[in-house]
Structures are given as C-alpha cells and as structure tokens.
Design a protein around this motif. Structure first.
Motif, mmCIF file in Angstrom:
data_model
loop_
_atom_site.group_PDB
_atom_site.id
_atom_site.type_symbol
_atom_site.label_atom_id
_atom_site.label_comp_id
_atom_site.label_asym_id
_atom_site.label_seq_id
_atom_site.Cartn_x
_atom_site.Cartn_y
_atom_site.Cartn_z
ATOM 1 N N GLU A 1 0.831 -1.209 0.000
ATOM 2 C CA GLU A 1 0.000 0.000 0.000
ATOM 3 C C GLU A 1 0.863 1.254 0.000
ATOM 4 O O GLU A 1 0.531 2.254 -0.640
ATOM 5 N N VAL A 2 1.971 1.216 0.736
ATOM 6 C CA VAL A 2 2.930 2.318 0.698
ATOM 7 C C VAL A 2 4.000 1.955 -0.325
ATOM 8 O O VAL A 2 4.854 1.105 -0.077
ATOM 9 N N SER A 3 3.916 2.541 -1.495
ATOM 10 C CA SER A 3 4.886 2.312 -2.567
ATOM 11 C C SER A 3 5.329 3.671 -3.084
ATOM 12 O O SER A 3 4.508 4.464 -3.554
ATOM 13 N N ILE A 4 6.623 3.935 -2.993
ATOM 14 C CA ILE A 4 7.152 5.253 -3.329
ATOM 15 C C ILE A 4 8.235 5.090 -4.388
ATOM 16 O O ILE A 4 9.290 4.503 -4.127
ATOM 17 N N LEU B 1 9.112 10.706 0.564
ATOM 18 C CA LEU B 1 9.816 9.629 1.259
ATOM 19 C C LEU B 1 9.486 9.658 2.744
ATOM 20 O O LEU B 1 9.101 8.639 3.333
ATOM 21 N N TRP B 2 9.630 10.800 3.368
ATOM 22 C CA TRP B 2 9.348 10.941 4.796
ATOM 23 C C TRP B 2 7.884 10.606 5.078
ATOM 24 O O TRP B 2 7.562 9.873 6.017
ATOM 25 N N GLN B 3 6.980 11.113 4.269
ATOM 26 C CA GLN B 3 5.556 10.854 4.474
ATOM 27 C C GLN B 3 5.243 9.366 4.386
ATOM 28 O O GLN B 3 4.492 8.818 5.205
ATOM 29 N N GLY B 4 5.826 8.690 3.389
ATOM 30 C CA GLY B 4 5.571 7.267 3.224
ATOM 31 C C GLY B 4 6.130 6.437 4.364
ATOM 32 O O GLY B 4 5.483 5.491 4.839
ATOM 33 N N LEU B 5 7.336 6.778 4.823
ATOM 34 C CA LEU B 5 7.924 6.054 5.947
ATOM 35 C C LEU B 5 7.090 6.237 7.212
ATOM 36 O O LEU B 5 6.882 5.282 7.975
#
Length: 237
Positions: A52-55, A69-73
């Motif tokens: 679901e989190v794919s960046i 990147l920060w938001q996804g992590l």
C-alpha cells in the motif's frame, strides 16, 4: 568532445522565464511564455500485490510536508505495514560501506534520515543514492527511520515512463521545457503527482525541478543551482 553551456539549465533561466519583460514605446509587458510541444504521459497502474505504501520518486529532502519519502515512511511505521521504495536521495555524504548498514540523509537541512542495509543502496548516480526494496519500517526518532529488508526486488510496473536524465538534459528544448516545469510546479504544487509521472523517469532532473520550485515558493528566488547540478555530467560530455 561535445560541450553545451551550463547556462542553458541554470536557475537563472527559470527566473528569466518568470520575470523577463519586453519594452515597447508605450509600456513594459511580460515576455511571452516559451512554447514547447505537448508530451504524452503514460499513466502508472499499480499492481494489486504492490505494498500500500509504494514510493517511486526523487526526494527533495527538507520538511516532511514536502517530502514523499518521509511521508511514506511515517505512514508505514504508524500502520506497521511494509513499504516499497525506489527513491533517489541527493546527499552530501555519498559514501556507502560494502557491508553492514548505511544511513542516507538528504543534504537539505531538517531532512529525514534512513538507516538501511547497504546492499539496498545503489551509488551508481552518486551523489544521488538510490534506496530500493521492500522493507518493514521502524521510527526511531522524530526524523529517523530504520528499514529491515524483506526483499530487494524491483516492481517495474511502478516506474514512470519517459525520457531518462541524459535525454532530458541534452534535448534541444531542454532549457525551456525544464525551466517551465519548475515554474509550473511552483505555481501549482498540488499537481506534483502529475509532474512525477511525467518527469520521474529522469530522477536527477525531477529532483532539480522540485528543488527549484520549492525554493521559488519559499524565498521568491532560487538558492542553489539545482538544475545544473542535475544535468552537469551530461552537458559536459
């Protein structure tokens, strides 16, 4: 040897796009916006089995609200879910050990720090470091995360389609097209995802566009020659 002037892609060109005027006998009016041909953008279709989190992106560094990147992590850590990353980070310390862990931090102040197995960090485009793989994510501080590798496989369906960095930087209309993209992103940051799909296949140029746009909005000018940094190696070939 083919040498193109670095002035073509300096951020001064972006400012010229914004502010250049043409004097007439009666008034001073804005110079017409440069004209570039339309590009066809191929939509990205996310596979059903992708995390679901794919960046897949280039991190501009800096504050969380501007860095995917920060938001996804943060999302993956909060939900205790996996995250797939294929993210380029421009760093001032591009040295990565052959074994053990590496900590990757963008060279923009107040950036997130990511500690990951060194085998998942590609240095081919140094100082742009590529973090790639599927990971579990643990937050170890307000702006620091540790990644544990689940696998190192690429998910190619998530890659943006389009010209690579060399093609973007050496195109005949590079100055106008890249400078206009930076200005348009500065004018409408909410369209970032549209720009990512158009420019993400050239990760260095996409980084330069983002950094220039952010700087235009934050400072009303440009602090740093980001577009030359992105294209320098190709313009001097």
């Amino acid at each position: 040897m083919r040498i193109r002037s670095l002035a073509l892609l300096t951020t001064a060109a972006v400012l010229a796009t914004m502010t250049a005027c043409v004097a007439t006998s009666e008034e001073t009016r804005p110079e017409p916006r440069p004209s570039v041909s339309e590009e066809e953008v191929t939509p990205i279709e996310t596979p059903d089995d992708a995390p679901e989190v794919s960046i897949v992106d280039s991190s501009p560094g800096g504050a969380k609200d501007a860095d995917p990147l920060w938001q996804g992590l943060a999302e993956a850590a909060a939900n205790k879910s996996e995250a797939y990353l294929k993210v380029y980070v421009h760093t001032g310390n591009p040295d990565v050990p052959d074994t053990g862990e590496a900590t990757v931090t963008a060279d923009t102040p107040d950036s997130v720090s990511v500690t990951v197995d060194a085998k998942n960090v590609d240095t081919e485009k140094s100082p742009f470091l590529l973090i790639q793989g599927t990971f579990t994510v643990e937050e170890i501080g307000g702006s620091a995360y540790t990644l544990t590798t689940e696998n190192s496989d690429e998910i190619p369906e998530l890659n943006p389609k389009g010209p690579d960095d060399e093609a973007r930087c050496t195109a005949d209309d590079a100055q106008d097209r890249i400078s206009l993209a930076a200005q348009d992103l500065a004018d409408d940051p909410d369209k970032r995802e549209d720009f990512r799909q158009q420019w993400g296949a050239s990760p260095q140029v996409w980084w330069g566009i983002q950094k220039t746009a952010i700087s235009l909005n934050q400072e009303g000018g440009v602090a740093g020659d980001f577009l030359t940094e992105a294209c320098g190696e190709y313009l001097q070939q």
